[in-house]
Design a protein around this motif. Structure first.
Motif, PDB file in Angstrom:
ATOM      1  N   GLU A   1      14.855  38.872  61.353  1.00  0.00           N
ATOM      2  CA  GLU A   1      13.408  39.058  61.424  1.00  0.00           C
ATOM      3  C   GLU A   1      12.815  38.684  62.770  1.00  0.00           C
ATOM      4  N   LYS A   2      13.235  37.535  63.313  1.00  0.00           N
ATOM      5  CA  LYS A   2      12.649  37.107  64.591  1.00  0.00           C
ATOM      6  C   LYS A   2      13.489  35.992  65.195  1.00  0.00           C
ATOM      7  N   VAL A   3      13.278  35.760  66.488  1.00  0.00           N
ATOM      8  CA  VAL A   3      13.884  34.614  67.152  1.00  0.00           C
ATOM      9  C   VAL A   3      13.014  33.401  66.851  1.00  0.00           C
ATOM     10  N   ALA A   4      13.569  32.442  66.140  1.00  0.00           N
ATOM     11  CA  ALA A   4      12.792  31.277  65.720  1.00  0.00           C
ATOM     12  C   ALA A   4      12.728  30.213  66.808  1.00  0.00           C
TER      13      ALA A   4
ATOM     14  N   ALA B   1      14.718  38.475  72.259  1.00  0.00           N
ATOM     15  CA  ALA B   1      13.979  39.382  71.380  1.00  0.00           C
ATOM     16  C   ALA B   1      14.698  40.714  71.244  1.00  0.00           C
TER      17      ALA B   1
ATOM     18  N   ASP C   1      13.775  34.906  77.155  1.00  0.00           N
ATOM     19  CA  ASP C   1      12.913  35.202  76.009  1.00  0.00           C
ATOM     20  C   ASP C   1      12.989  36.680  75.643  1.00  0.00           C
TER      21      ASP C   1
ATOM     22  N   ILE D   1      17.278  41.389  68.261  1.00  0.00           N
ATOM     23  CA  ILE D   1      16.921  41.619  66.864  1.00  0.00           C
ATOM     24  C   ILE D   1      17.352  43.002  66.368  1.00  0.00           C
TER      25      ILE D   1
ATOM     26  N   VAL E   1      17.991  32.519  65.035  1.00  0.00           N
ATOM     27  CA  VAL E   1      17.372  33.749  64.558  1.00  0.00           C
ATOM     28  C   VAL E   1      17.085  33.600  63.064  1.00  0.00           C
TER      29      VAL E   1
END
Length: 485
Positions: free
Chosen positions: A130-133, A86, A82, A89, A147
């Motif tokens: 933008e973020k890890v989906a 992150a 995790d 990014i 992502v």
């Protein structure tokens, strides 16, 4: 035989693409911890169609040892995955500390500039990460991730060292999706690109059906290496008529060739027509292209232009070889090209014979195209999206059975779109083309429900380099949406 080592998609001084888009798949080597990537099956080049990506990724797969880890260790590893996901990014957005994030053995295979260039192609297409989906562990120290970007999503696999600080030892980009929800949205996004664009999605096996979607479908634009489809069509015609056969040998005569597989081959080297056609289409090899053009004859290839559906043939007459084009743009600072642009058809043929053909290959400057600036886009191969759809339809209709069916197989070797998108179709044939300021992607698509379609998008901008990944993503998205119709 002299070689232009600066070869690009159709042009000599950029490393050759995209040919195709840059969705990556490993080319495995036994016993090696890392896999050299290829772009849609072709050797690494500066991703376009095609520009080229250069990256080394380790395939990530669970081992028996990893699978046997106790639950507590697995929970700890999930937390590590995790966190490392992150940490991707800022790296995906061009920041971060690459040497701190990636293991030395990874960076020994791919340099930081290569890695950053690869990731920049994705932001060019999708905007900022933008973020890890989503994150799905696939082993103790490896995971699949999605992502979320401003304009779509990227899927990837990664693996990290078991020990702290858990640097990345593998990273594989497996696919992208732009966010358009309809073909009309894709068309609107293509229309909004700076410069001139053309686009068509049309059903081929429904007589007189209007296009499903189109932008300036009849406007001729520069198409780069997509011109090679016309050479393939003439070869198909001769093979179907029994004049030639795929295994016919062609002996190299030692003449100058642009960059490609055959540029370094000695005089007397033998290649079959199948070899040449395969390299011309699947990896857009310029040396193979020029050998085929000279073997078939410029006059016969030109005679195919109206046959395959090129309505305004002036943009392909005289039919240039790739080496002709490089000389026109590069020799003597482009003075030959400037002269070319002032001449009619007769004058251009005279220039080719008297000045272009005799010009030494060494007169093409090493820096041609290296600045990535558009160079005399009037010296190109011109066709409209509707023209290219008709060319693909001619090839479809003339490769159904018999010896010519081999050409359909060759067209399908490099699908030009990511594998997960291509999997939604029963068949995908592809040819694209690029140079600075020019990008084309043209596909022949056979639906699993039975229908045949052509999809073609072209982007020209004589004033600036293209954000090539944007059109690549849009055409790939159009292919996915069309498959779901």
């Amino acid at each position: 035989m002299r070689r232009i080592t600066r070869g690009h998609h159709p042009h000599p001084v950029r490393a050759e693409p995209v040919e195709a888009p840059f969705f990556l798949a490993p080319a495995r080597k036994q016993g090696r911890p890392f896999d050299k990537l290829r772009v849609n099956g072709s050797p690494l080049r500066r991703v376009v169609l095609a520009a080229t990506l250069a990256a080394m990724l380790m395939p990530v797969a669970a081992t028996a040892q990893q699978a046997a880890q106790p639950p507590a260790a697995a929970a700890e590893d999930t937390a590590t995955l995790d966190q490392r996901a992150a940490d991707l990014i800022p790296l995906l957005n061009g920041g971060g500390d690459v040497p701190a994030a990636f293991a030395p053995e990874f960076l020994a295979q791919v340099s930081e500039p290569q890695l950053r260039a690869t990731l920049a192609q994705v932001t060019q297409m999708l905007g900022r990460a933008e973020k890890v989906a989503t994150l799905s562990p696939i082993a103790a120290h490896a995971a699949d991730a999605t992502v979320a970007y401003e304009k779509g999503t990227l899927t990837l696999k990664f693996a990290v060292q078991p020990e702290a600080p858990h640097r990345f030892i593998g990273l594989r980009l497996t696919g992208t999706q732009t966010g358009e929800q309809s073909i009309d949205e894709v068309a609107a996004a293509i229309r909004a690109l700076p410069g001139k664009t053309g686009f068509i999605l049309t059903r081929l096996d429904t007589p007189d059906a209007p296009p499903i979607a189109a932008i300036e479908p009849d406007r001729p634009l520069a198409i780069g290496s997509a011109f090679k489809l016309v050479i393939l069509a003439e070869l198909v015609r001769e093979i179907a008529g029994g004049k030639r056969h795929w295994d016919d040998p062609i002996t190299l005569d030692g003449g100058d060739l642009p960059g490609g597989f055959y540029a370094d081959k000695a005089k007397g080297t033998i290649a079959t027509l199948r070899d040449l056609a395969t390299k011309m289409i699947s990896v857009s090899d310029n040396s193979a292209t020029d050998i085929l053009l000279h073997t078939l004859g410029r006059d016969k290839v030109e005679a195919m232009l109206p046959v395959v559906g090129i309505k305004d043939q002036s943009g392909m007459r005289p039919f240039l070889s790739t080496l002709d084009m490089f000389k026109l743009k590069g020799v003597d600072g482009g003075k030959l090209g400037d002269q070319w642009l002032t001449l009619d058809d007769k004058g251009r043929r005279k220039l080719l014979a008297e000045k272009v053909a005799p010009a030494p290959i060494a007169a093409i400057p090493a820096g041609l195209f290296q600045d990535n600036k558009p160079n005399r886009l009037g010296i190109e191969w011109y066709a409209s999206p509707a023209d290219l759809a008709r060319v693909m339809d001619w090839l479809r209709r003339h490769t159904e059975t018999g010896p010519a069916a081999e050409a359909r197989r060759i067209l399908g070797l490099n699908p030009g779109i990511p594998a997960d998108t291509a999997a939604h179709w029963a068949y995908v044939g592809y040819k694209g083309g690029s140079e600075p300021g020019v990008l084309d992607m043209t596909l022949l698509l056979h639906a699993k429900s039975g229908g045949w379609y052509a999809l073609s998008g072209t982007w020209n901008n004589p004033d600036a380099a293209l954000a090539e990944g944007r059109l690549i993503g849009l055409i790939s998205r159009a292919a996915m949406l069309a498959a779901e119709r």
